[in-house]
Design an enzyme around this catalytic site. Structure first.
Site, PDB file in Angstrom:
ATOM      1  N   TYR A 149       0.823  -1.224   0.000  1.00 51.94           N
ATOM      2  CA  TYR A 149       0.000   0.000   0.000  1.00 51.94           C
ATOM      3  C   TYR A 149       0.853   1.269   0.000  1.00 51.94           C
ATOM      4  O   TYR A 149       0.357   2.346  -0.329  1.00 51.94           O
ATOM      5  CB  TYR A 149      -0.911   0.087   1.240  1.00 51.94           C
ATOM      6  CG  TYR A 149      -1.982  -0.957   1.378  1.00 51.94           C
ATOM      7  CD1 TYR A 149      -2.223  -1.906   0.392  1.00 51.94           C
ATOM      8  CD2 TYR A 149      -2.767  -0.994   2.529  1.00 51.94           C
ATOM      9  CE1 TYR A 149      -3.200  -2.866   0.563  1.00 51.94           C
ATOM     10  CE2 TYR A 149      -3.760  -1.946   2.699  1.00 51.94           C
ATOM     11  CZ  TYR A 149      -3.961  -2.888   1.704  1.00 51.94           C
ATOM     12  OH  TYR A 149      -4.938  -3.835   1.885  1.00 51.94           O
TER      13      TYR A 149
ATOM     14  N   HIS B 199      -0.478 -11.397   2.610  1.00 53.04           N
ATOM     15  CA  HIS B 199      -1.465 -10.598   1.869  1.00 53.04           C
ATOM     16  C   HIS B 199      -2.232 -11.446   0.852  1.00 53.04           C
ATOM     17  O   HIS B 199      -3.454 -11.408   0.789  1.00 53.04           O
ATOM     18  CB  HIS B 199      -0.741  -9.448   1.161  1.00 53.04           C
ATOM     19  CG  HIS B 199      -1.637  -8.324   0.774  1.00 53.04           C
ATOM     20  ND1 HIS B 199      -1.164  -7.093   0.419  1.00 53.04           N
ATOM     21  CD2 HIS B 199      -2.981  -8.233   0.675  1.00 53.04           C
ATOM     22  CE1 HIS B 199      -2.182  -6.298   0.132  1.00 53.04           C
ATOM     23  NE2 HIS B 199      -3.294  -6.973   0.277  1.00 53.04           N
TER      24      HIS B 199
END
Ligand SMILES: NC(=O)c1ccc[n+]([C@@H]2O[C@H](COP(=O)([O-])OP(=O)(O)OC[C@H]3O[C@@H](n4cnc5c(N)ncnc54)[C@H](OP(=O)(O)O)[C@@H]3O)[C@@H](O)[C@H]2O)c1
Length: 275
Positions: free
Chosen positions: A48, A106
């Site tokens: 991110y 993730h």
């Protein structure tokens, strides 16, 4: 049912703030506002680019580190044995913390480019080394959950973070996780804001006198899920935070359960999801 924002599910605060896209100085500002409003659970990830803004906002808030629950996720490109633990150490540096509260994988490695056992074992090692208090996974199927539990042992995985919102309620996977003692964290709990356009959700919101986004979040909270809505707008951050005050009736819940339409937004054409 009313929920306290800091109510814990498997040790994880049930309401968090999603930090995707909250990068740089603007990101620090938004995350600082989230902390001012009362959020105490921040969801970031290596890809991110928001670990830095999360770390800066926590420091600037003056809050004790122990008051803020921080989740980060190991990127798919860092799953190999040689990259996994160094990438976690880098995340801790970027976040300016000694350890995170929750470390997730993730995404599983596409096409098993990295063998599954390698990165699941590395996740357990990160916990043993004290890099994180809790561990979990994200975007794992039922079969992957079972295999990860075999490797790590029962009770080790705190959560599986997956897409859940009124249009994709993911009930089979949720039941499977629940039976294994794993909490489900709902990402995209507002279906990227699309819940605001749904007539059933809008009608429930009108009846209660609240926002459609609050109905979606209150529904997911009432279902026992952890939610991590995102917003870059202070008013909407606050609206979302206050969803813990919304009380839905059994009939509201039945109606929103009926909004299920297999409305997957992330990788909708992938075939592995129900495995
Ligand atoms: N593990 C994974 O693979 C994965 C994947 C996706 C997301 N996530 C996590 O989940 C978090 C949330 O997901 P998301 O950001 O994709 O989707 P989301 O939270 O469902 O929706 C965010 C969108 O909804 C809008 N919104 C926010 N509050 C609103 C309100 N009260 N009324 C109307 N619209 C509203 C936001 O616009 P404004 O900003 O203009 O308010 C933004 O466009 C992410 O930040 C990330 O932490 C994880």
């Amino acid at each position: 049912m009313k929920v306290k924002p800091m109510q814990l599910v498997n040790g994880i605060p049930q309401l968090g703030y999603g930090t995707w896209a909250r990068t740089g100085d603007e990101g620090v500002e938004a995350i600082s506002q989230a902390l001012e409003i009362g959020y105490r659970h921040l969801d970031t990830a290596q890809p991110y680019g928001t670990e830095e803004s999360v770390g800066r906002a926590i420091l600037q808030s003056g809050l004790p580190r122990s008051d803020v629950f921080v989740t980060t996720k190991v990127a798919e490109g860092n799953l190999s044995r040689s990259a996994f633990l160094p990438s976690v150490r880098k995340s801790l540096d970027t976040l300016q913390v000694g350890a995170v509260d929750l470390l997730l994988i993730h995404w599983p490695s596409a096409n098993d480019a990295v063998p599954f056992d390698h990165y699941v074992e590395a996740l357990g090692e990160a916990k043993s080394l004290g890099y994180t208090r809790l561990i979990g996974v994200s975007n794992f199927t039922k079969a992957m959950i079972d295999r990860a539990q075999e490797i790590l042992g029962p009770g080790e995985l705190a959560t599986n973070q997956v897409e859940v919102h009124p249009f994709l309620q993911n009930k089979n996977l949720r039941n499977h996780c629940e039976a294994a003692g794993i909490a489900v964290t709902a990402y995209m709990p507002l279906a990227k804001g699309k819940v605001a356009d749904d007539p059933v959700i809008a009608a429930v919101a009108t009846r209660i006198g609240c926002e459609p986004a609050q109905v979606s979040l209150a529904f997911l909270l009432a279902e026992g899920l952890i939610v991590i809505p995102a917003s870059g707008n202070r008013d909407r951050m606050k609206t979302n935070f206050l969803s813990t005050e919304i009380q839905l009736s059994p009939s509201d819940i039945t109606q929103i359960r009926g909004c299920e339409r297999g409305g997957r937004m992330i990788k909708p054409t992938a075939t592995h999801w129900d495995a």
